[in-house]
Write a protein that holds these residues in place. Structure first.
Motif, PDB file in Angstrom:
ATOM      1  N   TYR A  64       0.826  -1.205   0.000  1.00  0.00           N
ATOM      2  CA  TYR A  64       0.000   0.000   0.000  1.00  0.00           C
ATOM      3  C   TYR A  64       0.862   1.257   0.000  1.00  0.00           C
ATOM      4  O   TYR A  64       0.550   2.230  -0.693  1.00  0.00           O
ATOM      5  CB  TYR A  64      -0.925   0.016   1.222  1.00  0.00           C
ATOM      6  N   ARG A  65       1.947   1.252   0.769  1.00  0.00           N
ATOM      7  CA  ARG A  65       2.814   2.432   0.840  1.00  0.00           C
ATOM      8  C   ARG A  65       3.463   2.684  -0.509  1.00  0.00           C
ATOM      9  O   ARG A  65       3.531   3.828  -0.986  1.00  0.00           O
ATOM     10  CB  ARG A  65       3.867   2.210   1.935  1.00  0.00           C
ATOM     11  N   VAL A  66       3.922   1.605  -1.175  1.00  0.00           N
ATOM     12  CA  VAL A  66       4.522   1.753  -2.501  1.00  0.00           C
ATOM     13  C   VAL A  66       3.472   2.226  -3.506  1.00  0.00           C
ATOM     14  O   VAL A  66       3.726   3.109  -4.334  1.00  0.00           O
ATOM     15  CB  VAL A  66       5.154   0.422  -2.958  1.00  0.00           C
ATOM     16  N   TRP A  67       2.295   1.662  -3.412  1.00  0.00           N
ATOM     17  CA  TRP A  67       1.222   1.991  -4.356  1.00  0.00           C
ATOM     18  C   TRP A  67       0.871   3.477  -4.311  1.00  0.00           C
ATOM     19  O   TRP A  67       0.881   4.158  -5.342  1.00  0.00           O
ATOM     20  CB  TRP A  67      -0.003   1.130  -4.045  1.00  0.00           C
ATOM     21  N   ILE A  68       0.542   3.996  -3.129  1.00  0.00           N
ATOM     22  CA  ILE A  68       0.111   5.390  -3.048  1.00  0.00           C
ATOM     23  C   ILE A  68       1.254   6.350  -3.329  1.00  0.00           C
ATOM     24  O   ILE A  68       1.020   7.535  -3.616  1.00  0.00           O
ATOM     25  CB  ILE A  68      -0.530   5.712  -1.681  1.00  0.00           C
ATOM     26  N   SER A  69       2.497   5.862  -3.266  1.00  0.00           N
ATOM     27  CA  SER A  69       3.644   6.720  -3.579  1.00  0.00           C
ATOM     28  C   SER A  69       3.908   6.796  -5.076  1.00  0.00           C
ATOM     29  O   SER A  69       4.695   7.638  -5.517  1.00  0.00           O
ATOM     30  CB  SER A  69       4.903   6.192  -2.879  1.00  0.00           C
ATOM     31  N   ILE A 265      -3.018   1.446   7.160  1.00  0.00           N
ATOM     32  CA  ILE A 265      -1.860   0.574   7.029  1.00  0.00           C
ATOM     33  C   ILE A 265      -0.756   0.888   8.039  1.00  0.00           C
ATOM     34  O   ILE A 265      -0.169  -0.047   8.616  1.00  0.00           O
ATOM     35  CB  ILE A 265      -1.320   0.622   5.586  1.00  0.00           C
ATOM     36  N   PRO A 266      -0.416   2.162   8.332  1.00  0.00           N
ATOM     37  CA  PRO A 266       0.608   2.414   9.359  1.00  0.00           C
ATOM     38  C   PRO A 266       0.268   1.792  10.707  1.00  0.00           C
ATOM     39  O   PRO A 266       1.155   1.247  11.378  1.00  0.00           O
ATOM     40  CB  PRO A 266       0.651   3.941   9.454  1.00  0.00           C
ATOM     41  N   SER A 267      -1.007   1.827  11.106  1.00  0.00           N
ATOM     42  CA  SER A 267      -1.412   1.191  12.369  1.00  0.00           C
ATOM     43  C   SER A 267      -1.180  -0.316  12.314  1.00  0.00           C
ATOM     44  O   SER A 267      -0.696  -0.915  13.288  1.00  0.00           O
ATOM     45  CB  SER A 267      -2.888   1.478  12.661  1.00  0.00           C
ATOM     46  N   LEU A 268      -1.509  -0.930  11.185  1.00  0.00           N
ATOM     47  CA  LEU A 268      -1.310  -2.375  11.052  1.00  0.00           C
ATOM     48  C   LEU A 268       0.175  -2.730  11.059  1.00  0.00           C
ATOM     49  O   LEU A 268       0.576  -3.741  11.650  1.00  0.00           O
ATOM     50  CB  LEU A 268      -1.968  -2.882   9.766  1.00  0.00           C
ATOM     51  N   ILE A 269       0.990  -1.911  10.413  1.00  0.00           N
ATOM     52  CA  ILE A 269       2.437  -2.156  10.408  1.00  0.00           C
ATOM     53  C   ILE A 269       3.001  -2.049  11.825  1.00  0.00           C
ATOM     54  O   ILE A 269       3.829  -2.875  12.246  1.00  0.00           O
ATOM     55  CB  ILE A 269       3.150  -1.159   9.465  1.00  0.00           C
ATOM     56  N   ILE A 270       2.553  -1.051  12.569  1.00  0.00           N
ATOM     57  CA  ILE A 270       3.038  -0.878  13.944  1.00  0.00           C
ATOM     58  C   ILE A 270       2.578  -2.033  14.832  1.00  0.00           C
ATOM     59  O   ILE A 270       3.324  -2.505  15.696  1.00  0.00           O
ATOM     60  CB  ILE A 270       2.573   0.479  14.512  1.00  0.00           C
TER      61      ILE A 270
END
Length: 463
Positions: A64-69, A265-270
């Protein structure tokens, strides 16, 4: 439809790097890199250095982070400012003057995308549960006030919109239940009909978007996270839980479209970084670190296959991959720009919105046609229409051919882009006769999937 900050940033990027898709996407990529470090800083502040490092590696390759970037949309910029406001809020717990930074970042996040609003109830609920005295801190309220001031252009705009037209902009009119003729079609809002459907599709879309290795470690980490949050009443974990809780409540209002899910996604990663940190204390660290390394490698492959590979055949998210296309549209844009360099259309159509008429290039001749339209279904052509007044037809064959014959007789533009999704759509008419007519008068110069470029035979580019 959206607040203005992201478009201002894109405007600056285009001014510096030129009118091209790279310039449109560059800000998203830049803020996407910033997201990685902010996730690390937040995880490090809440859970310690090991969790921070785990979160750093995971976020750097996460799909998701790569996608939105990589897409020229608001999510990357909005998420950057959301995370920046969270980080300054955490710093403000010890140094109250950091609340000013919190306010600035909050205001910029709201000025980027309205979905940033969930941060406000999440942070203030956290203070109400864990530290009511902090709610009396003047710097906190001064910071919040600063954020509202930064956001005030949107407030003033909506006030004036309501004063003169009786409704707010698209997003606020939806939230307040205003039924207006301008917003009969509500893209994104009609995808999920009920609250229960929105709740169900949070999990369905996450399942379709996340890799199975990440889902596996998330399912292992989540029970550990809940146990430590509620049984041990860990304030830092309560903070993460409330961010996720208010995020989910927001999805129940706006719907869990795939790119909206990037905010959670940041919450899930943490949470995953916390779970792996706890497990490292109970099992052999070397084995666990090797396991984590395999997860990062798997996520890298999954992210590459989904976001970069043109035609992936295995281990990718079809749900996210189908949100964009490598059908030659960038090449089409580059080809048009090279071919028409320092030229502009001699003919154009009237544009629906007055502000487009004032912003776009002026042309000497306005061609009035009943099926002319402002925007194509292709972004490349829409941008050319808005910025350079390229003519664009909806699909009536006789009117189109009349236009072609008219400009041919005046030795006017000789290049045409035929887009089957709009002007050749079978919904409007059978495209075969138009293809046949074009084949008599034009030669095929280049062809992409779904797009054909034709040029008048025995004629160069005259205008």
């Amino acid at each position: 439809d959206h607040p203005p900050l992201f478009f201002w940033i894109q405007h600056i990027s285009i001014k510096i790097f030129g009118e091209n898709t790279w310039a449109l996407r560059f800000p998203s990529a830049l803020f996407g890199v910033g997201i990685i470090f902010l996730i690390y800083l937040i995880s490090n502040a809440l859970l310690g250095k090991i969790s921070g490092i785990i979160a750093l590696f995971l976020s750097s390759v996460h799909i998701y982070r790569v996608w939105i970037s990589r897409i020229g949309l608001q999510e990357s910029t909005a998420l950057f400012f959301i995370l920046l406001s969270i980080y300054f809020f955490l710093l403000g717990q010890n140094n109250k003057k950091y609340y000013f930074g919190f306010g600035v970042a909050l205001g910029l996040s709201m000025l980027t995308k309205y979905t940033s609003f969930f941060i406000i109830p999440a942070l203030f609920t956290y203070l109400f549960i864990t530290d009511k005295k902090e709610l009396k801190e003047k710097y906190l309220w001064m910071g919040l006030g600063l954020g509202i001031i930064i956001f005030s252009p949107v407030i003033i705009y909506n006030f004036m919109l309501y004063k003169y037209f009786g409704h707010f902009d698209f997003q606020f009119s939806y939230i307040f239940g205003q039924k207006t003729s301008q917003w009969i079609i509500q893209p994104g809002k009609e995808e999920f009909a009920t609250v229960s459907e929105k709740l169900k599709y949070i999990f369905i879309n996450l399942k379709n978007g996340l890799s199975y290795p990440f889902i596996t470690i998330l399912l292992i980490s989540f029970p550990l996270f809940l146990f430590h949050t509620f049984s041990k009443k860990n304030k830092n974990l309560i903070f993460i839980f409330l961010l996720m809780f208010w995020n989910i409540l927001m999805y129940l209002v706006i719907g869990p479209s795939q790119r909206f899910l990037s905010l959670i996604i940041p919450s899930l990663i943490i949470i995953v970084s916390f779970g792996l940190t706890i497990l490292s204390q109970k099992f052999y660290k070397n084995v666990l670190y090797m396991f984590f390394g395999l997860i990062v490698i798997a996520e890298t492959i999954f992210s590459y296959n989904t976001n970069i590979s043109i035609q992936p055949s295995y281990f990718f998210s079809s749900s996210i991959h189908n949100n964009f296309s490598y059908s030659g549209y960038n090449e089409l844009d580059q080809w048009i720009s090279r071919t028409t360099h320092e030229h502009k259309p001699q003919y154009s159509f009237p544009l629906k919105y007055n502000f487009l008429n004032s912003l776009s290039l002026k042309t000497r001749n306005i061609y009035n046609a009943s099926d002319a339209r402002d925007l194509s279904l292709l972004f490349v052509l829409s941008r050319k229409t808005c910025a350079s007044r390229y003519p664009n037809f909806l699909g009536d064959r006789s009117n189109f051919m009349a236009f072609v014959d008219n400009i041919k007789s005046e030795n006017a533009p000789t290049y045409f882009v035929i887009d089957p999704k709009s002007c050749l759509d079978p919904i409007f008419f059978d495209p075969a006769p138009l293809h046949e007519a074009l084949n008599h008068k034009y030669e095929l110069v280049r062809q992409f999937e779904g797009v054909e470029i034709h040029r008048l035979k025995d004629s160069g580019l005259n205008k």
